[in-house]
Design a protein around this motif. Sequence first.
Motif, mmCIF file in Angstrom:
data_model
loop_
_atom_site.group_PDB
_atom_site.id
_atom_site.type_symbol
_atom_site.label_atom_id
_atom_site.label_comp_id
_atom_site.label_asym_id
_atom_site.label_seq_id
_atom_site.Cartn_x
_atom_site.Cartn_y
_atom_site.Cartn_z
ATOM 1 N N THR A 114 0.844 -1.186 0.000
ATOM 2 C CA THR A 114 0.000 0.000 0.000
ATOM 3 C C THR A 114 0.881 1.238 0.000
ATOM 4 O O THR A 114 2.080 1.164 0.265
ATOM 5 N N GLY A 115 0.283 2.384 -0.291
ATOM 6 C CA GLY A 115 1.033 3.626 -0.308
ATOM 7 C C GLY A 115 0.539 4.550 -1.401
ATOM 8 O O GLY A 115 -0.633 4.551 -1.761
ATOM 9 N N TYR A 116 1.457 5.337 -1.949
ATOM 10 C CA TYR A 116 1.079 6.252 -3.021
ATOM 11 C C TYR A 116 2.279 6.568 -3.904
ATOM 12 O O TYR A 116 3.441 6.359 -3.522
ATOM 13 N N TYR A 117 1.987 7.055 -5.093
ATOM 14 C CA TYR A 117 3.006 7.493 -6.054
ATOM 15 C C TYR A 117 2.557 8.845 -6.598
ATOM 16 O O TYR A 117 1.506 8.949 -7.233
ATOM 17 N N LEU A 118 3.328 9.899 -6.317
ATOM 18 C CA LEU A 118 3.014 11.243 -6.772
ATOM 19 C C LEU A 118 3.949 11.628 -7.905
ATOM 20 O O LEU A 118 5.146 11.828 -7.700
ATOM 21 N N ASP A 119 3.398 11.711 -9.106
ATOM 22 C CA ASP A 119 4.147 12.144 -10.281
ATOM 23 C C ASP A 119 4.118 13.668 -10.321
ATOM 24 O O ASP A 119 3.087 14.273 -10.633
ATOM 25 N N LYS A 120 5.256 14.288 -9.987
ATOM 26 C CA LYS A 120 5.306 15.744 -9.915
ATOM 27 C C LYS A 120 5.286 16.392 -11.295
ATOM 28 O O LYS A 120 4.840 17.533 -11.434
ATOM 29 N N THR A 121 5.753 15.676 -12.305
ATOM 30 C CA THR A 121 5.771 16.250 -13.654
ATOM 31 C C THR A 121 4.366 16.343 -14.235
ATOM 32 O O THR A 121 4.066 17.221 -15.044
ATOM 33 N N LYS A 122 3.475 15.427 -13.809
ATOM 34 C CA LYS A 122 2.099 15.415 -14.311
ATOM 35 C C LYS A 122 1.094 15.876 -13.261
ATOM 36 O O LYS A 122 -0.097 15.957 -13.536
ATOM 37 N N ASN A 123 1.615 16.158 -12.051
ATOM 38 C CA ASN A 123 0.753 16.546 -10.934
ATOM 39 C C ASN A 123 -0.358 15.513 -10.746
ATOM 40 O O ASN A 123 -1.537 15.845 -10.613
ATOM 41 N N ASN A 124 0.073 14.244 -10.711
ATOM 42 C CA ASN A 124 -0.874 13.136 -10.626
ATOM 43 C C ASN A 124 -0.473 12.204 -9.478
ATOM 44 O O ASN A 124 0.656 11.714 -9.425
ATOM 45 N N ARG A 125 -1.393 11.971 -8.570
ATOM 46 C CA ARG A 125 -1.136 11.075 -7.431
ATOM 47 C C ARG A 125 -1.922 9.779 -7.612
ATOM 48 O O ARG A 125 -3.133 9.800 -7.856
ATOM 49 N N THR A 126 -1.228 8.658 -7.472
ATOM 50 C CA THR A 126 -1.841 7.344 -7.595
ATOM 51 C C THR A 126 -1.789 6.637 -6.244
ATOM 52 O O THR A 126 -0.713 6.507 -5.649
ATOM 53 N N GLU A 127 -2.915 6.206 -5.760
ATOM 54 C CA GLU A 127 -2.962 5.430 -4.520
ATOM 55 C C GLU A 127 -2.597 3.984 -4.842
ATOM 56 O O GLU A 127 -3.078 3.408 -5.817
ATOM 57 N N ILE A 128 -1.744 3.396 -4.011
ATOM 58 C CA ILE A 128 -1.269 2.035 -4.242
ATOM 59 C C ILE A 128 -1.922 1.091 -3.248
ATOM 60 O O ILE A 128 -1.872 1.311 -2.036
ATOM 61 N N ASP A 129 -2.542 0.064 -3.741
ATOM 62 C CA ASP A 129 -3.133 -0.986 -2.895
ATOM 63 C C ASP A 129 -3.151 -2.257 -3.736
ATOM 64 O O ASP A 129 -4.112 -2.549 -4.425
ATOM 65 N N GLU A 130 -2.032 -2.998 -3.676
ATOM 66 C CA GLU A 130 -1.857 -4.137 -4.567
ATOM 67 C C GLU A 130 -1.645 -5.428 -3.784
ATOM 68 O O GLU A 130 -1.009 -5.440 -2.734
ATOM 69 N N THR A 131 -2.190 -6.490 -4.313
ATOM 70 C CA THR A 131 -1.946 -7.827 -3.781
ATOM 71 C C THR A 131 -0.795 -8.455 -4.560
ATOM 72 O O THR A 131 -0.753 -8.385 -5.782
ATOM 73 N N THR A 132 0.143 -9.028 -3.851
ATOM 74 C CA THR A 132 1.296 -9.667 -4.481
ATOM 75 C C THR A 132 1.304 -11.145 -4.141
ATOM 76 O O THR A 132 0.666 -11.582 -3.181
ATOM 77 N N GLY A 133 2.043 -11.918 -4.908
ATOM 78 C CA GLY A 133 2.184 -13.338 -4.633
ATOM 79 C C GLY A 133 3.638 -13.674 -4.386
ATOM 80 O O GLY A 133 4.510 -13.240 -5.119
ATOM 81 N N GLY A 134 3.901 -14.404 -3.334
ATOM 82 C CA GLY A 134 5.277 -14.791 -3.065
ATOM 83 C C GLY A 134 6.006 -13.792 -2.191
ATOM 84 O O GLY A 134 5.449 -12.788 -1.743
ATOM 85 N N ASN A 135 7.271 -14.068 -1.942
ATOM 86 C CA ASN A 135 8.116 -13.248 -1.092
ATOM 87 C C ASN A 135 9.165 -12.540 -1.926
ATOM 88 O O ASN A 135 9.584 -13.035 -2.981
#
Length: 241
Positions: free
Chosen positions: A121-142
């Motif tokens: 979980t978390g976020y990614y803020l693209d400053k060049t595009k002024n776009n914030r993406t919220e992160i909430d992903e399920t992963t498999g494995g270690n």
Amino acid sequence: MKLLKLLPILVLFHPAFSNAQQSVQTPENNQVDHSLVRNESYSMVWYMMKGPEKVEIGTVDTRILKSENRITVNSTVKMKNMPDWKDETIAEFSDFSPVKHTSSNTQRDMLLDFGKKNAVTGYYLDKTKNNRTEIDETTGGNFFDSNLYSQLIRWLPLKEGYTTELAIYDYNPDLGKGIMKAYVIGTKKGMYKNKAVWMVSVTDDISQKKALSTYYIDVKTREVLKQEIDMGPRKMEMERI
């Protein structure tokens, strides 16, 4: 900071891989020698190569702090007339499983929280595009945090011909995200400034296996003394101060 992640130019193309493959290393199954890990702070000068000349373009400061339970790696890239680029990676010291990764530079801010099993979980803020993406992903494995693996390489049981693969997680909405691999594709002994070193060649799926970096690692102390970067006509080096 893993510079291959923050700065994709800090790597070079390599045409082939070793045929000697081993099981993929993960936090549940890895060869990292805990006794080699210590608290340390060091700086490396970053050069752009122009023919035989070196042009200094910045420095990279790294601090490693370990406790009984956690290891924290902080890195700061300093370049002239630019704000500092900062990364912090926190992992469990017992197996180097990721806890948190924060990153800030002129292009983006990012937070990756690995607190939940098989989730990021978390976020990614693209400053060049002024776009914030919220992160909430399920992963498999270690996996390891991709920002940590360049440090883990120092603490592996390096020897002539040593190769291995490490499972890593990387997040970049433009280049790709999810569980990937990092590859140690060759290890050989050499000399650097009268010191015996392991010359370790590394690439990863972040660069789609089209890039490689060579680390010069002191055989005795496991300090990274130099990193060679080559992308055809573009060549760079990192040298420890």
